[in-house]
Write an enzyme that holds these catalytic residues in place. Structure first.
Site, PDB file in Angstrom:
ATOM      1  N   HIS A   1       0.329   0.857  -0.518  1.00  0.00           N
ATOM      2  CA  HIS A   1      -0.265  -0.136   0.868  1.00  0.00           C
ATOM      3  C   HIS A   1      -1.681  -0.367   0.461  1.00  0.00           C
ATOM      4  CE1 HIS A   1       3.084   0.029   3.480  1.00  0.00           C
ATOM      5  NE2 HIS A   1       3.199   1.015   2.980  1.00  0.00           N
ATOM      6  N   THR A   2      -1.828  -0.460  -0.944  1.00  0.00           N
ATOM      7  CA  THR A   2      -3.316  -1.023  -1.299  1.00  0.00           C
ATOM      8  C   THR A   2      -3.286  -2.339  -1.846  1.00  0.00           C
ATOM      9  OG1 THR A   2      -2.757  -0.019  -3.553  1.00  0.00           O
ATOM     10  CG2 THR A   2      -4.270   1.368  -2.078  1.00  0.00           C
ATOM     11  N   ASP A   3      -2.015  -3.002  -1.920  1.00  0.00           N
ATOM     12  CA  ASP A   3      -1.911  -4.320  -2.598  1.00  0.00           C
ATOM     13  C   ASP A   3      -2.430  -5.485  -1.911  1.00  0.00           C
ATOM     14  OD1 ASP A   3       0.597  -4.175  -1.330  1.00  0.00           O
ATOM     15  OD2 ASP A   3       1.748  -4.929  -3.005  1.00  0.00           O
TER      16      ASP A   3
ATOM     17  N   SER B   1      28.026 -12.371  -5.208  1.00  0.00           N
ATOM     18  CA  SER B   1      27.299 -10.963  -5.513  1.00  0.00           C
ATOM     19  C   SER B   1      28.500 -10.160  -5.607  1.00  0.00           C
ATOM     20  CB  SER B   1      26.527 -10.342  -4.317  1.00  0.00           C
ATOM     21  OG  SER B   1      26.348  -9.040  -4.432  1.00  0.00           O
TER      22      SER B   1
ATOM     23  N   SER C   1      16.656   1.269  -0.604  1.00  0.00           N
ATOM     24  CA  SER C   1      16.137   2.348  -1.040  1.00  0.00           C
ATOM     25  C   SER C   1      14.549   2.246  -1.223  1.00  0.00           C
ATOM     26  CB  SER C   1      16.801   3.119  -2.454  1.00  0.00           C
ATOM     27  OG  SER C   1      16.404   1.958  -3.407  1.00  0.00           O
TER      28      SER C   1
ATOM     29  N   LEU D   1      13.210   0.496  -3.582  1.00  0.00           N
ATOM     30  CA  LEU D   1      13.030   0.553  -5.179  1.00  0.00           C
ATOM     31  C   LEU D   1      13.200  -0.941  -5.669  1.00  0.00           C
ATOM     32  CD1 LEU D   1      15.164   3.441  -6.241  1.00  0.00           C
ATOM     33  CD2 LEU D   1      12.652   3.469  -5.869  1.00  0.00           C
ATOM     34  N   SER D   2      12.995  -1.715  -4.505  1.00  0.00           N
ATOM     35  CA  SER D   2      12.689  -3.194  -4.768  1.00  0.00           C
ATOM     36  C   SER D   2      13.733  -4.142  -5.375  1.00  0.00           C
ATOM     37  CB  SER D   2      11.472  -3.483  -5.653  1.00  0.00           C
ATOM     38  OG  SER D   2      10.133  -2.911  -5.098  1.00  0.00           O
TER      39      SER D   2
ATOM     40  N   ASP E   1       5.428  -5.344  -6.118  1.00  0.00           N
ATOM     41  CA  ASP E   1       6.738  -5.175  -6.558  1.00  0.00           C
ATOM     42  C   ASP E   1       7.449  -6.411  -7.533  1.00  0.00           C
ATOM     43  OD1 ASP E   1       6.562  -3.383  -4.662  1.00  0.00           O
ATOM     44  OD2 ASP E   1       7.960  -4.434  -3.049  1.00  0.00           O
TER      45      ASP E   1
ATOM     46  N   TYR F   1       5.682  -3.190   8.811  1.00  0.00           N
ATOM     47  CA  TYR F   1       4.839  -3.238   7.678  1.00  0.00           C
ATOM     48  C   TYR F   1       3.977  -4.375   7.936  1.00  0.00           C
ATOM     49  CZ  TYR F   1       4.012  -4.656   2.844  1.00  0.00           C
ATOM     50  OH  TYR F   1       3.205  -4.786   1.427  1.00  0.00           O
TER      51      TYR F   1
END
Ligand code: GLA
Length: 388
Positions: A33-35, A66, A124, A126-127, A174, A224
């Protein structure tokens, strides 16, 4: 890949020039949460991610499939219909990237058939969405010959599409990690300038272990965006007393000397996290460079405490995983990773302690929470690209 190629041919037909691509997911080691606060991050690309096969069409149609959601079948759209909609489901991500290309003057002169398959566990943290965006960018660049677009441009396009097409106000971390990753290195990225440096992740006798809590709380997106707004409010208050562009410009001392300017106590806590986490990230990268892996681990632990107490983006299940990890021998550091409110933890665990880590935490987590966690001992991979 062979199976996916067969699937593509079965669904879309086997003729013409079918090309294949891959874009990885990421794990962030520290700098959370710095980006979007002009601070530093330290993510690395994983070897899991999203695969794509694509071919240009003769008309304007877009056909998506998909292999993860085979029940949905082929989802059809067209280049004249690049607007977000609920019913478009996962295709909102590739469509958002196409929309951004067009908006920036990169005209897509035909539709595409696009098949994807991802092996990042869904939801999850993990982008998986960033990897799909970067994958789409790599695919469009290649299929339409936009040679002038760099990997960094594709990361920015992915972020823009996520912000403006999919309504999630994420930072650049990400997409940057997915596009720019490098094997066995983490990326020390200054998000205020996009200057970056690859730092080899040399953990000597330890490994990176990701633990998936398998919980995802529904408020992820809105909470967020709330955090972002709280940081912006804090910055505005601070700008009345100090000349800064972002919270990342402040040292801990400068924050302490000026924090009373932040009117709202909640916003003050959020800003505290952003400032301290940024400084922790800078210190952690230096520690890694100096082979002080234990110090790196301690900073990871402190990052978790700050995300739990000041930033309030952890949750009960994640705190259980981290507390269990902290108690085990051979755990160098452990923290929540990614956006939060569920998802995964990242831990550095000594090689000879990994089996016990997985077994003990696996058992105790199940007892306490009622469902299983999942563990991935990960490798750091390269960024996105075309497969031969
Ligand atoms: C999500 C966002 C990133 C970043 C992290 C928190 O993953 O997409 O931009 O803000 O949360 O560090």
């Amino acid at each position: 890949m062979q199976e996916l190629m067969q699937k593509f041919q079965e669904i879309f037909g086997g003729e013409g020039d079918i090309r294949s691509y891959f874009a990885p997911g990421r794990v962030n080691l520290i700098g959370e949460h710095t980006d979007y606060n002009g601070g530093h991050v330290f993510p690395c690309a994983l070897t899991i991610g999203t695969y794509g096969l694509a071919r240009r069409r003769d008309d304007n149609k877009l056909r998506f499939y998909s292999a993860n959601f085979s029940k949905l079948g082929v989802i059809e759209s067209s280049l004249d219909d690049l607007v977000p909609s609920d019913k478009a489901g996962w295709t909102n991500y590739p469509k958002g990237v196409m929309w951004t290309f067009e908006k920036r003057g990169y005209k897509l002169t035909s539709g595409v058939d696009f098949l994807i398959y991802g092996n990042i566990p869904n939801g999850s943290g993990l982008s998986s969405s960033a990897s799909l965006e970067v994958l789409t960018g790599v695919m469009l660049k290649d299929l339409f010959g936009f040679e002038e677009l760099s990997m960094q441009d594709l990361a920015l396009i992915g972020q823009y599409s996520e912000n403006n097409f999919n309504g999630m106000n994420c930072g650049i971390m990400d997409q940057f990690a997915s596009a720019m990753g490098k094997k066995d290195c983490a990326i020390f990225l200054d998000t205020s300038t996009l200057e970056y440096e690859y730092a080899p992740v040399k953990l000597a006798d330890a490994k990176i272990v990701i633990t998936n809590s398998k919980v995802k709380h529904s408020l992820v997106g809105s909470a967020y965006n709330d955090r972002r707004n709280e940081c912006e409010a804090a910055l505005k208050d601070l700008q009345a007393v100090v000349d800064i562009k972002s919270l990342g410009d402040l040292s801990e001392e400068e924050y302490e000397a000026n924090k009373d300017a932040i009117k709202d106590p909640v916003c003050r806590k959020r800003a505290k996290h952003a400032v301290y986490e940024n400084q922790r990230t800078i210190k952690a990268v230096q520690a890694l460079k100096d082979n002080r892996v234990d110090e790196f681990g301690k900073l990871m632990n402190a990052s978790h405490v700050s995300l739990r107490d000041d930033y309030e983006v952890s949750c009960e299940e994640i705190d259980i995983l981290v507390d269990l990890a902290w108690q085990l021998p051979g755990v160098v550091g452990s923290r929540i990773t990614g956006g939060g409110f569920g998802g995964c933890t990242v831990s550095i665990v000594k090689n000879d302690a990994v089996d016990n880590f997985i077994e003990t935490i696996g058992k105790k987590y199940k007892e306490k929470v009622g469902h299983e966690a999942e563990f991935y001992v990960v490798e750091i991979g390269n960024g996105a690209g075309k497969l031969s």
